[in-house]
Write a protein that holds these residues in place. Sequence first.
Motif, mmCIF file in Angstrom:
data_model
loop_
_atom_site.group_PDB
_atom_site.id
_atom_site.type_symbol
_atom_site.label_atom_id
_atom_site.label_comp_id
_atom_site.label_asym_id
_atom_site.label_seq_id
_atom_site.Cartn_x
_atom_site.Cartn_y
_atom_site.Cartn_z
ATOM 1 N N ASN A 220 54.377 -3.213 76.877
ATOM 2 C CA ASN A 220 53.098 -2.706 77.406
ATOM 3 C C ASN A 220 51.924 -2.999 76.479
ATOM 4 N N TYR A 221 50.806 -3.367 77.085
ATOM 5 C CA TYR A 221 49.528 -3.394 76.356
ATOM 6 C C TYR A 221 48.901 -2.001 76.370
ATOM 7 N N LEU A 222 49.094 -1.275 77.471
ATOM 8 C CA LEU A 222 48.507 0.060 77.614
ATOM 9 C C LEU A 222 49.519 0.989 78.261
ATOM 10 N N PRO A 223 49.962 2.063 77.631
ATOM 11 C CA PRO A 223 49.686 2.338 76.222
ATOM 12 C C PRO A 223 50.413 1.347 75.323
ATOM 13 N N HIS A 224 50.230 1.470 74.014
ATOM 14 C CA HIS A 224 50.872 0.559 73.067
ATOM 15 C C HIS A 224 52.347 0.984 72.919
ATOM 16 N N SER A 225 53.186 0.484 73.810
ATOM 17 C CA SER A 225 54.568 0.992 73.788
ATOM 18 C C SER A 225 55.578 -0.026 74.298
ATOM 19 N N LEU A 226 56.815 0.179 73.873
ATOM 20 C CA LEU A 226 57.959 -0.516 74.447
ATOM 21 C C LEU A 226 58.800 0.569 75.116
ATOM 22 N N ALA A 242 54.339 1.521 69.615
ATOM 23 C CA ALA A 242 54.199 0.332 68.780
ATOM 24 C C ALA A 242 53.231 0.638 67.640
ATOM 25 N N ARG A 243 53.804 0.896 66.481
ATOM 26 C CA ARG A 243 52.994 1.204 65.288
ATOM 27 C C ARG A 243 53.523 0.402 64.120
ATOM 28 N N ASP A 244 52.672 0.134 63.149
ATOM 29 C CA ASP A 244 53.131 -0.614 61.986
ATOM 30 C C ASP A 244 54.094 0.246 61.171
ATOM 31 N N ILE A 245 54.643 -0.366 60.147
ATOM 32 C CA ILE A 245 55.740 0.270 59.422
ATOM 33 C C ILE A 245 55.336 1.622 58.822
ATOM 34 N N ARG A 246 54.046 1.773 58.556
ATOM 35 C CA ARG A 246 53.588 3.040 57.987
ATOM 36 C C ARG A 246 53.068 3.999 59.055
ATOM 37 N N GLY A 247 53.130 3.562 60.290
ATOM 38 C CA GLY A 247 52.715 4.442 61.379
ATOM 39 C C GLY A 247 51.220 4.573 61.512
ATOM 40 N N SER A 251 49.699 -1.151 68.070
ATOM 41 C CA SER A 251 49.587 -2.532 68.528
ATOM 42 C C SER A 251 49.952 -2.639 70.001
ATOM 43 N N ARG A 252 49.272 -3.581 70.664
ATOM 44 C CA ARG A 252 49.745 -3.970 71.990
ATOM 45 C C ARG A 252 51.076 -4.698 71.822
ATOM 46 N N VAL A 253 51.965 -4.543 72.801
ATOM 47 C CA VAL A 253 53.242 -5.264 72.753
ATOM 48 C C VAL A 253 53.083 -6.483 73.658
ATOM 49 N N SER A 254 53.156 -7.675 73.059
ATOM 50 C CA SER A 254 52.860 -8.906 73.814
ATOM 51 C C SER A 254 53.964 -9.274 74.783
ATOM 52 N N ALA A 255 55.199 -9.121 74.342
ATOM 53 C CA ALA A 255 56.312 -9.548 75.203
ATOM 54 C C ALA A 255 57.618 -9.073 74.605
ATOM 55 N N VAL A 256 58.635 -8.994 75.453
ATOM 56 C CA VAL A 256 59.980 -8.645 74.986
ATOM 57 C C VAL A 256 60.962 -9.647 75.589
ATOM 58 N N TYR A 257 61.953 -10.046 74.784
ATOM 59 C CA TYR A 257 62.915 -11.060 75.210
ATOM 60 C C TYR A 257 64.323 -10.552 74.947
ATOM 61 N N GLN A 258 65.250 -11.021 75.766
ATOM 62 C CA GLN A 258 66.660 -10.726 75.524
ATOM 63 C C GLN A 258 67.223 -11.785 74.567
ATOM 64 N N ALA A 259 67.970 -11.371 73.541
ATOM 65 C CA ALA A 259 68.657 -12.336 72.679
ATOM 66 C C ALA A 259 70.150 -12.134 72.921
ATOM 67 N N PRO A 260 70.752 -12.900 73.864
ATOM 68 C CA PRO A 260 72.084 -12.546 74.364
ATOM 69 C C PRO A 260 73.157 -12.465 73.290
ATOM 70 N N ASN A 261 73.265 -13.498 72.445
ATOM 71 C CA ASN A 261 74.369 -13.405 71.495
ATOM 72 C C ASN A 261 74.064 -12.540 70.277
ATOM 73 N N LEU A 269 54.541 -8.604 68.923
ATOM 74 C CA LEU A 269 53.433 -7.654 68.826
ATOM 75 C C LEU A 269 52.113 -8.409 68.696
ATOM 76 N N LYS A 270 51.103 -7.902 69.356
ATOM 77 C CA LYS A 270 49.821 -8.616 69.424
ATOM 78 C C LYS A 270 48.932 -8.324 68.219
#
Length: 516
Positions: A220-226, A242-247, A251-261, A269-270
């Motif tokens: 999602n771009y809005l809200p900033h979430s997966l 979607a927050r940086d390591i320190r919270g 961030s907007r989430v640009s895309a999500v992909y499956q990594a099968p193996n 992240l955008k």
Amino acid sequence: MRRCISLLIALLAPAALAAPDVDRLYIEHCAACHGTDRLGGLGPALLPENLSRLRPAHAESVIAKGRPATQMIGFSDKLSAEDIAALAKLIYQPPPVAPVWNLAEIEASRIIHAAADPAAKPVHGADPLNLFVVVESGDHHVTILDGDRFEPLHRFPSRFALHGGPKFTPDGRYVYFGSRDGWISKYDLHTLTLLSEIRAGINTRNIALSSDGRFVAVANYLPHSLVLLDAADLKPLRLIEARDIRGRQSSRVSAVYQAPNRKSFIVALKDIPEIWEIATDEAAGPVYTGLVHSHEKGMTEALAASAGLFAHRRIAVETLLDDFMFDPDYRHLLGSSRDGAGATVVNLNVGRPIASVALDGLPHLGSGISFLREGRRLIATPHLNRAQISVIDTADWSVFARIPTGGPGFFMRSHENTPYAWTDAMLGPGRDTMTVIDKRSLAVAGRITPTPGKTAAHVEFDRHGRHALVSVWEMDGALVVYDADALREVKRLPMVKPSGKYNVYNKITFSEGTSH
Ligand code: DHE
């Protein structure tokens, strides 16, 4: 005399100069379809994020004249030009209160249209693995096509503005769609029935299905979430902000992909220079959520580990990367940023960038394909502002070849059983012509113009690689079927601005000629 003029202005002002009461206009004319909060309803959401692809002048024209092939009627007979301009201005303003879309709102939006019947046999006589799912973006419909006879089996309305590839369960029976307004729909290709829907975001990028078919991830771009959903009934399971390591920064989430193996989702992240990997396996080992340099303490500290289902690993990168493709074993990710030049190779096993690739001209890696040539594993990508296909050698990540095309392009496709790769020039003046590249010689083998003067784009092969299907991307468009060897037209089906088309077999087998 001056007093007389002031009086005259005061008398005329309320009628002639008063600004339209835009909130009232919105409630009277727009809210019934677009929601009182502008989050959408029967019509799409009217928030700045959702309208980023619509020019304000065009928004005024849509309000005045309506939108063809949709339920949006024109209001020029009810509203003045000033009213229309005021409404068009309103919808590009953020709402007074930021919209909230958490698990409760997501769950409340869930609709079960029909119960899935696992024992049901296909109601059509077609090869279930050679079906095509065709998105007709002009009037927001989906056509299910028999991939042997090229006959439509069913056509149904979709949510407004589907985007990204639909995702299939590993057996090819169920397909999931994501719309830019955040609606996720699950459809049964055996019974040709819509099963369930849920709104997982307000402005969404794309979706991915886990390799075992158990989870749907929504970027999602809005809200900033997966958002993670149960693929069986779309029940929301988890929302990851979607927050940086320190919270600190979101961030907007640009895309999500499956990594099968890898049994994971990979997340782009955008706005923060991190790549995420989310485990979709209960047995996933511990991962450190990351290492970070702490300015306060002047030292590098390790953050807590997580393990098991949805374990969340962060990979720090030097520049923002939001457009990805992967090598076939998902060991490496090739990423670029929409505003940068060049691409970065990230080794997902060691969790860090290992090379950079000289790729300027905005490579569109999300549409890239890979293939073997004389024992070398090559990756080919179109460019959004260059008339070229770049071919990269994954052995050393060098640019192996640059092949000129008819114009900047968006998509590229091939198949294991064809020597050709097809690409479009939809972003340039030669947008009506596809370029066919011979994967053996890396030379142009032909140019194909399905309809002169009309945009041609996005190719998909049947499961055998014998036919290539091309969109004539117009309201009075068509799906044109070509003999993939002879490069000759064999059939043409009228369609309303067909965009992407997806072959079940090619998608579930991760054909090397398709973007995953
Ligand atoms: Fe797409 C896929 C991003 C604009 C049609 N597009 C994707 C994917 C991403 C992406 C990350 C891969 C996700 C997936 O398939 O799961 N697209 C973007 C953008 O950032 C961009 C440039 C700007 C934006 O506003 O989103 C963008 N995309 C467009 C369009 O303008 C297109 C041509 C028309 C449309 O419908 O919006 C478009 N994008 C597509 C299609 C796919 C896609 C048809 C699936 C391709 C496939 O074969 O898998």
